[in-house]
Each structure stands twice: as C-alpha cells, then as structure tokens.
Design a protein around this motif. Structure first.
Motif, PDB file in Angstrom:
ATOM      1  N   ASP A 175     -36.101 -53.154 149.252  1.00 61.32           N
ATOM      2  CA  ASP A 175     -36.300 -52.270 149.645  1.00 61.32           C
ATOM      3  C   ASP A 175     -36.166 -51.262 150.205  1.00 61.32           C
ATOM      4  O   ASP A 175     -36.694 -49.868 150.213  1.00 61.32           O
ATOM      5  N   ASP A 200     -43.461 -54.404 146.547  1.00 61.72           N
ATOM      6  CA  ASP A 200     -44.357 -54.128 147.302  1.00 61.72           C
ATOM      7  C   ASP A 200     -45.250 -52.968 146.290  1.00 61.72           C
ATOM      8  O   ASP A 200     -44.757 -52.229 145.762  1.00 61.72           O
ATOM      9  N   GLU A 203     -45.528 -49.581 147.599  1.00 63.70           N
ATOM     10  CA  GLU A 203     -44.540 -48.006 147.057  1.00 63.70           C
ATOM     11  C   GLU A 203     -44.002 -48.209 145.861  1.00 63.70           C
ATOM     12  O   GLU A 203     -43.409 -47.549 146.458  1.00 63.70           O
TER      13      GLU A 203
END
Length: 753
Positions: A175, A200, A203
């Motif tokens: 991430d 996510d 995102e």
C-alpha cells in the motif's frame, strides 16, 4: 605543507596528537590518493610504525571533491587493505556503506563485498540496509524504510528491496509503495508489470485512475462511486492530479466525482474555484450546455456571467430561464466583478448615518438611558432610564413627586414611544424584553430602609412585583419559554422566572459572585461570569458546569462576555479575551489573547447574522476572528476588521444586538444609535456561490439596494444577483421572511440637534 617536507616530518619521533605530525600525515595521504609513489611508500612506512587505525581515521577526515564514492577508488586502499594488517575499523566500514547507499559505485561495492561486513548497529538504517545488500534474508525493515528503499530505481539496494517486496506479500508495504509510485513512472511500470495495487478498494480506484489503468478502473468501479469517495477524501494536490487524469476517462459523471453523491446544489457548493473551472471546461468541451446551464445559477455571480458567454447560440428552452440567461449574457464580466469586490470591502455604513433615537424626542424629562433590550422579534426596543419629575407635572404618565425611574418600549418601525410605559419609585438599571409588549426590570432597592431588591414584570395590564430576599441583582436576561427570564443576584443566587409563573432557585455550586450573565442564541445556555471564575448552566436539565480559569492572572473585574452556539468569550479589565470551546464540556483553561490593551469594549456580543463575535468600543465595532470549530487553532490576531462608528461622539456606554444579529444598538446617556448590519452580513456572501445563498440573503439584498449611496451600476449588479436568486427560489412556497431582517426605520426621527 608540501610533500617533500611532510615525508621526513613523519619520520620524526613526534607525539600522535602533534599538530605537525597531523598536518604531515594529511599531506602525504592527499598525495597518495593521487597515486604519488613517494607518498604511497611514506604511508606504508607510517602504517608499520604507527598502525593502520590512525592512518584510516586520518584518511576519512580528508575532504573529498565531487562524489563521496570517489574516495574508495583511491590507490591508497591497496596499502590500507585488510591483508596488510588488522581488521578494517568499524567507522571505516560505516563510512563506506554510507557513501555506497548514497550513490552506487562499482569499485566501492567490490570493496564492500570483499570485506563482507554490515555496518555497525550505531546507525540502524545503514546496518539494516547493508545486511539487505549482503543478502541477509532474516533482516526486517520498517515498512516506510522498506518502501523508500524499494522506490530507488537505478541503485542495487532498490532491486534487493523490490525483490523482497514481491516475496513477502506485505500488504502494508505494498500500500505504501503504491501510494508513492503514482509520481514516479518507473515505479508505476513496476506496479503494472507485477500487478501491485492498494488493498483498499477506494484507494485502488484512485490508483488505477492516476496510473492510467483505465480498464482495471472500469471493471472495479463502473458507476464511479469508489472514485467519488477517494476524490472527496484526497488532499488538494491529489485532487488536482485526479482531475487531470479524469479528463482521459470521458465516461464518468464529473460533477458527482468532484463533489460527492448528494443533491446538485449541495455538491456544487462544496467545489473549490479550481474544481468549478475544471467542471465548466468539461461540460463546454462536450457541448453539454443543458448540464452546464443547470449549474450556472449555482456559481458565484461573476463566474456565472463569464460562463454564459461560452454557450454560443444555445439558449434555455423555458421563457423564464431565457430571461435570466439573457440578463447574465448582457452583463459585463469585468464590471460585475469590480462591483462585487467593492461590495465585499466597502464601509458597511457607506456614509449613511445610523438611525438615531434621541432621548428628548421620546420624552424631554428623560435624563439618561441605563439599559436596553430588543424584543424577541427585533421590532421593539425596551429601555430603563432616570427621569426628572421637576420638569413637568407628570413623567410618562406618573406623578412627578414619586417618579425617579422609568421604563418604556420604543417601536422601531416609527421610532416613537409605545403605550407601554412604566414608572418606579426606586432606580431600575436592568431590563429584559419578554415579547408581547411585556418587560421585566430589576430594581436594586438601595434607597429602601431595608435593602430588598425587586423584579417588576410589566405589560399593558399593569405591573406584577417579585420580591427577592437577597442582595443586589447582577443579571437579568430573557430565556426560551413563554415570557421567561433568569435573574442572578450579587450574593451567589440564580433564579428562573416567568411573567405569570413562579420563581424557582437553581442549586448551583458555591463560590461564584456574579458580575454578569449572558445567554446563547437559543436562550437555553447561560454563562454566569465573575472576575475569576465562570459557570455555564444548561437550563434544559439544569446542568451546571464550572469552567477552569487562570486564577494566577486574576482580573480586577470582568468587562463583558458573550456566547455563541459553541464558544464562550470573556473580556477582562486588562484587555484580554478568554476563549472556551464547547464550554459545557470543557475541562481546559481558556485560550487567551490580549486584544484591547488601551480602549476597552463597552459591549461584547454574538451575531447570528454575521456568524461571529463583535466587540463594541467607544469608537469602533471590532469583528472578531474566533473560530467556531473546536479543532481550529485560535489566531494570534483576533480582530479581523475594525469598523469606525459614525460620528465623533464620546460617552457611549453600552451596546445591544437584536436577536437576529442584524441590528446593533449603541447607547449614550442622551440617545441610541441603531446600526443596520445587513450590508455587513451581505459582504462575505456576494462573492460566494449562489448555491450557498438563502431566502434571507435575498431579503438582505433588497435592504442594501435601498441604500442611496449605491450608484446605478452597483444597483444593476445587485439586481442581477437578485434575479438569479429569485429564479432559483421560484418553485418554493414563499420567499421566506418578506420583511426586512433589520427593523430600522427608513428615516431618522432626530428632531433638531
């Protein structure tokens, strides 16, 4: 020192810390770095006599021109190799790793591989990365260091980190790497090649758009809902990048992504100027004129006037809409912007004097005003005053011999005294207008044989007196409820009362000697104030909260206090302003700023119309910049703007504000000036998006338009703004309050000078 001097100097029996020896060794080492044979031989002899460690340290101290890695290609390293003596000192190994991690150099890496030693633990970053470079599979890097290292393309340490990133499948590290990759083309290519994306979904949608992976984005977020959430939560710089990336998509609802998923009006109101400009370009580029017209009347007026000029031959279909469209098309964008800028910065009084109520015009026997209070609807003004009975047989309808004080109600529409006038034997110095031509006044009773103050409730039907077996009154204010009010006494007692009902004492903690009480705009929260302490009382539920105050800086007396829906402010005698956020739950000492070291305020009020606190001094109205959001920092300079009061008039004694916050009453002993704050309330609105304007703003524009100092062009701009708002509100049941928000008569009632 020159080389032929330095070489023999090193042969002398000098102490290791000798200045001459140190200079000679540095000279020889610099020459050896250049490959000078004599210098290399001198270094070899010095190592034999003094040892390697001292020579290593001296070499590390030498200045290096150009890249730090250049030093490790020096011919001198052949003399300082591990085979020539003891192990390489730790500080040399650390220096080598530091230089290599800063910039890769093949000869230095060859040297590090030959040494096969990680950096010492004194520098954790160098130690961890050196272990990673040497192939230590057990090394664990902190995610941020891991990602920063993996993002180093063109350096071998980055290759090692990226290989580890793919092997470990660390979600947090992936991430972080994706978040950093969007600004680096090489990192983006690595993510695309190896199918890396944030875990996510929101995102991930933003990442796919910013990295131009449009097929993946459309498969993930076909209706744009995820991108909308990501855009609304992104910082300004990310939003700007997203707007540029969205241009290539072409098949998303741009407004919904920019602004969210609420109503059209709410969405557009949340856009910044840059976002509005992007939206306009998108609609115009697609020739989506109907959609663009739909949001034009939600823009600031100046932007709307500029936007309609891009429509070409297109016009709305409805007759009403065409009239508004043509009015906007006919306006000059530059002129409109100039007029709006002038309205936001002009003196709010525009040279027009306030409406003045003269004491002698009400009754020539009045001596001085002692207190004022607006009626709940803002159309009347109650007062208490001293009167002179010797100047006539009656004072306000009462025998001269018994009249010392009086109270009355002024109708602000006509500027005349109403029929509700009352006289009292003892001085009265506080008044609360309870509505329906009824008032409550506080009589201190100082001239009675027994000091026994009273509260008088008066209306057209007569006067009802409430006795209080207590000391003097420190506060009298109207509260929510049918003709309800509160009374605070000087001996630490607090009562709730009503015109026709009982008196109830609230049980408050001891230790507050009341100087003043103030109420919030809803008339439900009361602040009880004294010089060193405060109490906040919520009447609905009788909750009392004692506030923490800075008792180390004791004030002689409190000047004024005011309550907004979320903030309590108190001005002290020394000119400090104390600020409590969320006072009913606050456990902190107040934030304090010195605001008025010289001229102290005569009034401190909260204006709902302006959404800010006002402080009134003898000469100015100060607009205070006290943030209402409890998380917003308090600025060092709290006075946002200082507006002079009209006229060079001394003796201003107190100020009161109407319940709507749009009329300010400033009193002297002989007159009352009423300042219409409508234009002041309008100033921050006229350049805002029309989607944020309300019916009340439309009414305020009508009041401002009647100002005689406005020229025809400025009136035309205000008229255009009103036309747009009237069209927006055309389907509403009504246009809100059809009366002026400022209950100030059109003409002055001053008779003579």
């Amino acid at each position: 020192m020159r080389i032929w001097t330095a070489v023999p100097t090193l042969r002398l029996p000098l102490r290791p810390d000798s200045r001459w020896r140190r200079r000679a060794l540095e000279t020889v080492l610099l020459a050896a770095d250049s490959g000078a044979p004599a210098a290399l031989r001198a270094v070899a002899r010095d190592i034999e006599s003094q040892g390697e460690e001292e020579v290593w340290r001296a070499w590390l101290r030498l200045p290096v021109s150009g890249s730090p890695s250049r030093r490790w290609a020096s011919p001198l390293l052949a003399e300082l190799s591990p085979g020539s003596g003891g192990p390489v000192p730790d500080e040399v190994v650390e220096a080598a790793w530091s230089d290599w991690l800063s910039e890769h150099h093949a000869s230095l890496w060859s040297l590090l591989e030959r040494w096969n030693r990680a950096a010492a633990a004194s520098d954790s970053r160098s130690s961890l990365l050196s272990r990673l470079a040497l192939g230590d599979e057990s090394v664990a890097l902190e995610p941020r260091l891991f990602v920063d290292t993996a993002a180093r393309f063109g350096h071998p340490i980055g290759e090692r980190a990226r290989a580890r990133l793919l092997d470990l499948h660390d979600t947090e590290a992936v991430d972080l790497f994706c978040a950093a990759a969007v600004d680096d083309p090489e990192a983006v290519r690595f993510c695309v090649t190896h199918h890396l994306a944030p875990s996510d979904e929101v995102e991930r949608a933003v990442f796919f758009v910013r990295t131009e992976q449009y097929e993946q984005y459309r498969a993930l977020d076909p209706d744009g809902a995820l991108l909308t959430l990501g855009y609304r939560g992104a910082p300004t710089e990310v939003r700007s990048a997203l707007r540029a990336a969205m241009t290539a998509l072409g098949d998303i609802d741009v407004l919904r992504v920019l602004a969210g998923r609420g109503s059209l009006t709410d969405d557009f109101a949340s856009l910044s100027e840059q976002e509005r400009a992007y939206l306009i370009r998108q609609f115009a580029g697609r020739e989506a004129w109907a959609q663009l017209w739909q949001v034009t009347l939600l823009m600031p007026l100046a932007e709307a006037v500029e936007t309609v000029r891009a429509f070409g031959d297109w016009r709305p279909s409805g007759e009403d809409e065409r009239q508004v469209f043509d009015a906007l098309r006919a306006a000059n964008p530059r002129t409109v912007r100039e007029h709006l800028d002038a309205l936001t910065t002009a003196d709010p009084w525009w040279g027009t004097p306030p409406t003045r109520i003269l004491r002698d015009d009400l009754d020539e026997r009045l001596i001085s005003f002692d207190d004022l209070d607006f009626s709940p609807d803002g159309t009347q003004l109650a007062f208490v005053a001293l009167a002179d009975g010797s100047r006539g047989p009656e004072v306000l309808g009462s025998p001269a011999a018994v009249t010392r004080a009086c109270a009355g109600i002024v109708d602000l529409g006509s500027g005349t005294l109403s029929q509700s006038c009352f006289s009292f034997e003892q001085p009265v110095d506080r008044v609360a207008h309870l509505g329906a031509d009824s008032i409550a006044v506080a009589e201190q009773g100082f001239d009675r044989p027994v000091d026994r103050p009273q509260i008088h409730c008066a209306d057209r039907s007569g006067v009802r007196t409430l006795d209080f077996a207590t000391g003097s009154f420190a506060g009298l204010e109207r509260i929510a409820g049918e003709r309800a009010f509160v009374v605070a006494t000087g001996d630490d007692k607090f009562f709730t009362c009503s015109f026709d009902g009982p008196v109830a004492e609230l049980d408050l903690p001891d230790g507050i000697y009341f100087d003043e009480i103030v109420v919030d705009p809803d008339r439900q929260l009361i602040a009880v104030v004294d010089a060193g302490d405060l109490m906040v009382v919520q009447l609905d539920g009788a909750v009392a909260k004692r506030l923490v105050s800075d008792l180390d800086s004791w004030r002689e007396s409190t000047v004024h206090a005011a309550l907004s829906p979320s903030v309590l402010v108190r001005c002290a005698e020394n000119g400090d302003l104390d600020v409590w956020r969320e006072p009913l739950t606050s456990t902190l000492t107040p934030a304090t700023r010195t605001v008025w070291p010289l001229e102290k305020p005569i009034g401190l009020v909260w204006s709902c119309a302006l959404n800010r606190f006002l402080a009134v001094t003898q000469s100015h109205v100060d607009l205070l910049d006290v943030p209402q959001d409890p998380d917003s920092p308090l600025p060092e300079e709290l006075v946002a703007e200082r507006i002079p009061l009209v006229g060079d008039q001394e003796g201003r004694s107190f100020a009161r504000l109407s319940p709507k916050g749009d009329v300010l009453a400033v009193s002297t002993y002989r007159d009352i000036d009423l300042y219409d704050l409508t234009a002041l309330a309008l100033r921050p609105l006229v350049s805002r998006p029309m989607s944020l304007m309300t019916h009340r703003d439309l009414v305020a524009m009508g009041v401002v338009s009647r100002n005689p100092d406005l020229d025809a062009e400025a009136l035309g701009t205000l008229g255009l703004l009103r036309t747009c708002l009237e069209h927006r509100f055309r389907h509403d049941v009504g246009l809100g309050d059809t009366t002026s928000t400022a209950a100030v008569p059109d003409t002055e009632i001053e008779l003579g000078s």
